[in-house]
Design a protein around this motif. Structure first.
Motif, PDB file in Angstrom:
ATOM      1  N   ALA A 240      85.011   5.838  11.748  1.00  0.00           N
ATOM      2  CA  ALA A 240      84.524   6.751  10.713  1.00  0.00           C
ATOM      3  C   ALA A 240      85.408   6.600   9.480  1.00  0.00           C
ATOM      4  CB  ALA A 240      84.542   8.188  11.214  1.00  0.00           C
ATOM      5  N   ARG A 241      84.881   7.095   8.376  1.00  0.00           N
ATOM      6  CA  ARG A 241      85.629   7.153   7.128  1.00  0.00           C
ATOM      7  C   ARG A 241      85.605   8.606   6.674  1.00  0.00           C
ATOM      8  NH1 ARG A 241      84.266   7.453   1.993  1.00  0.00           N
ATOM      9  NH2 ARG A 241      82.068   7.083   2.437  1.00  0.00           N
ATOM     10  N   VAL A 242      86.757   9.115   6.267  1.00  0.00           N
ATOM     11  CA  VAL A 242      86.850  10.498   5.813  1.00  0.00           C
ATOM     12  C   VAL A 242      86.182  10.610   4.443  1.00  0.00           C
ATOM     13  CG1 VAL A 242      88.404  12.393   5.203  1.00  0.00           C
ATOM     14  CG2 VAL A 242      89.002  10.845   7.083  1.00  0.00           C
ATOM     15  N   VAL A 243      85.178  11.455   4.350  1.00  0.00           N
ATOM     16  CA  VAL A 243      84.509  11.728   3.078  1.00  0.00           C
ATOM     17  C   VAL A 243      85.233  12.875   2.375  1.00  0.00           C
ATOM     18  CG1 VAL A 243      82.351  12.483   1.999  1.00  0.00           C
ATOM     19  CG2 VAL A 243      82.295  10.896   3.947  1.00  0.00           C
ATOM     20  N   SER A 244      85.549  13.930   3.128  1.00  0.00           N
ATOM     21  CA  SER A 244      86.313  15.045   2.569  1.00  0.00           C
ATOM     22  C   SER A 244      87.056  15.754   3.692  1.00  0.00           C
ATOM     23  CB  SER A 244      85.406  16.027   1.827  1.00  0.00           C
ATOM     24  OG  SER A 244      84.520  16.651   2.737  1.00  0.00           O
ATOM     25  N   SER A 245      88.143  16.420   3.314  1.00  0.00           N
ATOM     26  CA  SER A 245      88.909  17.214   4.277  1.00  0.00           C
ATOM     27  C   SER A 245      89.420  18.458   3.570  1.00  0.00           C
ATOM     28  CB  SER A 245      90.062  16.405   4.869  1.00  0.00           C
ATOM     29  OG  SER A 245      91.003  16.082   3.869  1.00  0.00           O
ATOM     30  N   ARG A 246      89.506  19.534   4.341  1.00  0.00           N
ATOM     31  CA  ARG A 246      89.984  20.804   3.805  1.00  0.00           C
ATOM     32  C   ARG A 246      90.748  21.520   4.901  1.00  0.00           C
ATOM     33  NH1 ARG A 246      88.222  26.240   3.793  1.00  0.00           N
ATOM     34  NH2 ARG A 246      86.485  25.700   5.127  1.00  0.00           N
ATOM     35  N   THR A 247      91.957  21.931   4.598  1.00  0.00           N
ATOM     36  CA  THR A 247      92.746  22.685   5.560  1.00  0.00           C
ATOM     37  C   THR A 247      92.203  24.107   5.611  1.00  0.00           C
ATOM     38  OG1 THR A 247      94.690  21.342   5.109  1.00  0.00           O
ATOM     39  CG2 THR A 247      95.060  23.467   6.185  1.00  0.00           C
ATOM     40  N   ARG A 248      91.739  24.496   6.784  1.00  0.00           N
ATOM     41  CA  ARG A 248      91.153  25.831   6.989  1.00  0.00           C
ATOM     42  C   ARG A 248      92.248  26.877   7.131  1.00  0.00           C
ATOM     43  NH1 ARG A 248      86.699  28.397   9.049  1.00  0.00           N
ATOM     44  NH2 ARG A 248      85.437  26.523   9.162  1.00  0.00           N
ATOM     45  N   GLY A 249      93.333  26.508   7.776  1.00  0.00           N
ATOM     46  CA  GLY A 249      94.445  27.432   7.992  1.00  0.00           C
ATOM     47  C   GLY A 249      95.512  26.758   8.830  1.00  0.00           C
ATOM     48  N   THR A 250      96.631  27.427   8.992  1.00  0.00           N
ATOM     49  CA  THR A 250      97.721  26.866   9.785  1.00  0.00           C
ATOM     50  C   THR A 250      98.077  27.826  10.923  1.00  0.00           C
ATOM     51  OG1 THR A 250      99.409  27.838   8.358  1.00  0.00           O
ATOM     52  CG2 THR A 250      98.679  25.601   7.822  1.00  0.00           C
ATOM     53  N   PHE A 251      98.793  27.297  11.891  1.00  0.00           N
ATOM     54  CA  PHE A 251      99.277  28.094  13.011  1.00  0.00           C
ATOM     55  C   PHE A 251     100.573  27.476  13.492  1.00  0.00           C
ATOM     56  CE2 PHE A 251      96.416  24.917  14.636  1.00  0.00           C
ATOM     57  CZ  PHE A 251      96.871  24.553  15.891  1.00  0.00           C
TER      58      PHE A 251
END
Length: 145
Positions: free
Chosen positions: A54-65
């Protein structure tokens, strides 16, 4: 007579609270059992999944833990199965925040495609896991319908 009224005044509310708590915990236990079943199913599905790129089209960090060491990351991937046309899929993975550069747009990533649902794409790398919260949210959404 006064003693019976006094005892009733205490016991009836306690009985009502006990019944309410019973049903609240029973419902919560059902949700926990559903989540456990869903995680077991996820393990089986992941084992049957097919390797792909696959190729990353977009990424977004939803949150951290874990005190910011780990992140939930929403991904939009262009998946290229071993046979057939490429397609776009959305997924959520858990990963160490130091690995976030691995899912920048344009980066290639090894994945596994669910045999039963090609829209479900699992990571096939050591630095990421399919999100447990994503699985839990789908269980919650199904149980609330």
């Amino acid at each position: 007579m006064g003693t019976i009224i006094a005892i009733s005044a205490v016991l009836v509310p306690l009985l009502v609270v006990a019944v309410v708590l019973f049903f609240v915990f029973r419902r919560e236990d059902a949700r926990i059992d559903a989540a456990k079943e869903r995680m077991a199913e996820l393990g089986e599905r992941t084992a049957r999944a097919r390797a792909a790129q696959a190729r990353v089209v977009s990424s977004r960090t939803r949150g951290t833990f874990e005190d910011g060491a780990m992140a939930f990351v929403d991904l939009r991937l262009e998946v290229q199965p071993s046979s057939g046309a490429a397609y776009l899929a959305n997924t959520e993975w858990e990963m160490n925040t130091s690995s976030l550069s691995m899912v920048e747009p344009g980066k290639p990533v090894a994945v596994k495609i669910d045999s039963d649902d090609p829209e479900r794409v699992y990571p096939d790398v050591g630095w990421a896991k399919f999100s447990r919260s994503y699985v839990a949210r789908s269980v919650m959404n199904k149980s609330e319908r």
